[in-house]
Design a protein around this motif. Sequence first.
Motif, short mmCIF file in Angstrom:
data_model
loop_
_atom_site.label_atom_id
_atom_site.label_comp_id
_atom_site.label_asym_id
_atom_site.label_seq_id
_atom_site.Cartn_x
_atom_site.Cartn_y
_atom_site.Cartn_z
N GLY A 188 29.13 14.84 22.56
CA GLY A 188 28.61 15.72 23.60
C GLY A 188 28.17 17.03 22.99
N GLN A 189 27.98 18.02 23.83
CA GLN A 189 27.56 19.34 23.37
C GLN A 189 28.76 20.25 23.19
N SER A 190 28.75 21.05 22.10
CA SER A 190 29.82 21.99 21.84
C SER A 190 29.29 23.15 21.01
N ASP A 191 29.80 24.35 21.28
CA ASP A 191 29.43 25.52 20.49
C ASP A 191 30.08 25.49 19.11
N THR A 192 31.12 24.67 18.95
CA THR A 192 31.80 24.52 17.67
C THR A 192 31.50 23.13 17.13
N PRO A 193 30.71 23.00 16.05
CA PRO A 193 30.27 21.68 15.58
C PRO A 193 31.41 20.72 15.28
N SER A 194 32.53 21.21 14.73
CA SER A 194 33.62 20.30 14.36
C SER A 194 34.26 19.63 15.55
N VAL A 195 34.09 20.19 16.75
CA VAL A 195 34.68 19.59 17.95
C VAL A 195 34.07 18.21 18.23
N VAL A 196 32.80 18.03 17.90
CA VAL A 196 32.13 16.75 18.16
C VAL A 196 31.87 15.96 16.88
N GLN A 197 32.46 16.39 15.76
CA GLN A 197 32.37 15.61 14.54
C GLN A 197 33.45 14.55 14.53
N PRO A 198 33.22 13.39 13.88
CA PRO A 198 34.23 12.32 13.85
C PRO A 198 35.55 12.79 13.24
N ARG A 199 36.61 12.15 13.67
CA ARG A 199 37.97 12.45 13.19
C ARG A 199 38.55 11.18 12.58
N PHE A 200 39.53 11.34 11.72
CA PHE A 200 40.01 10.22 10.91
C PHE A 200 41.51 10.31 10.73
N GLN A 201 42.18 9.17 10.78
CA GLN A 201 43.61 9.10 10.44
C GLN A 201 43.93 7.78 9.76
N THR A 202 44.90 7.80 8.87
CA THR A 202 45.45 6.57 8.30
C THR A 202 46.92 6.79 8.04
N GLY A 203 47.71 5.76 8.28
CA GLY A 203 49.15 5.92 8.10
C GLY A 203 49.88 4.60 8.04
#
Length: 253
Positions: A188-203
């Motif tokens: 979506g739209q956000s004033d902060t680019p990292s808010v809509v950038q993909p996120r990653f986890q591994t465990g």
Amino acid sequence: MGSRAGCTAIAVAAAISAWLPAGEARAANGAYAVDAADISEAGSCKIESWLSAASNTDFSAVANPSCVVNPFKPVELSMLTNRARSDREWSTTIQPKAKMNIAPTGIGKLGFSIYAGGSFDALTGENLTAFAVIPATFRLNENMRLNFNGGWLWDRSVDRHYLAYGIGFDWKFTETLQWTIEAFGQAGQSDTPSVVQPRFQTGVRYRPNEIFSVDLIYGRNISGENANWITLGTTIRFPVPGGKPEHHRTGHL
């Protein structure tokens, strides 16, 4: 444990969690962000908790009690309490959620559920977010599965709507160890680019018995701030006496 006992247990667990710190909310399988379609057996309860620390000094601690009741169909009810430090500011939120399985999972079969909820500021009572997500699971075999999540998130603090998404892979490579890798985020739209950038986890999850498991997880950008995260999580389960073990029903830990 019947539905009345289940309601009592979750009320007690929620009261306990109010005394525990909590952090950035994730409506999923413990500290993992991508949920599976399965839910626990009706009458069972569990308490999930985790601590997360980021490379930018952000921090969170979460307690999430839940129980499965059966008013007309098994429904998993949870009440996540969330204490977080972000940009040196602390916040406390509460996140109720209800999840229902629609189509059971199976090997070579796509099963799916639906869950919905919201989050509230614990001090002011302000409604912060609302969400609805469909988790789907495809079991490749007894030890491997793919999880897909798609849904809607409303961030009321900025009055913006997002498409929530996620894909994850679980592999139970021994009787007590399971590896998970997942990517997720919100579009979506956000004033902060990292808010809509993909996120990653591994465990890795270690589950030595039916009652207890522990997770050690590495994450990147898990709350939209481009930081690295380390998470340590635990789950304590209260299964139905005489019920079928969870990992025998779902094939996973």
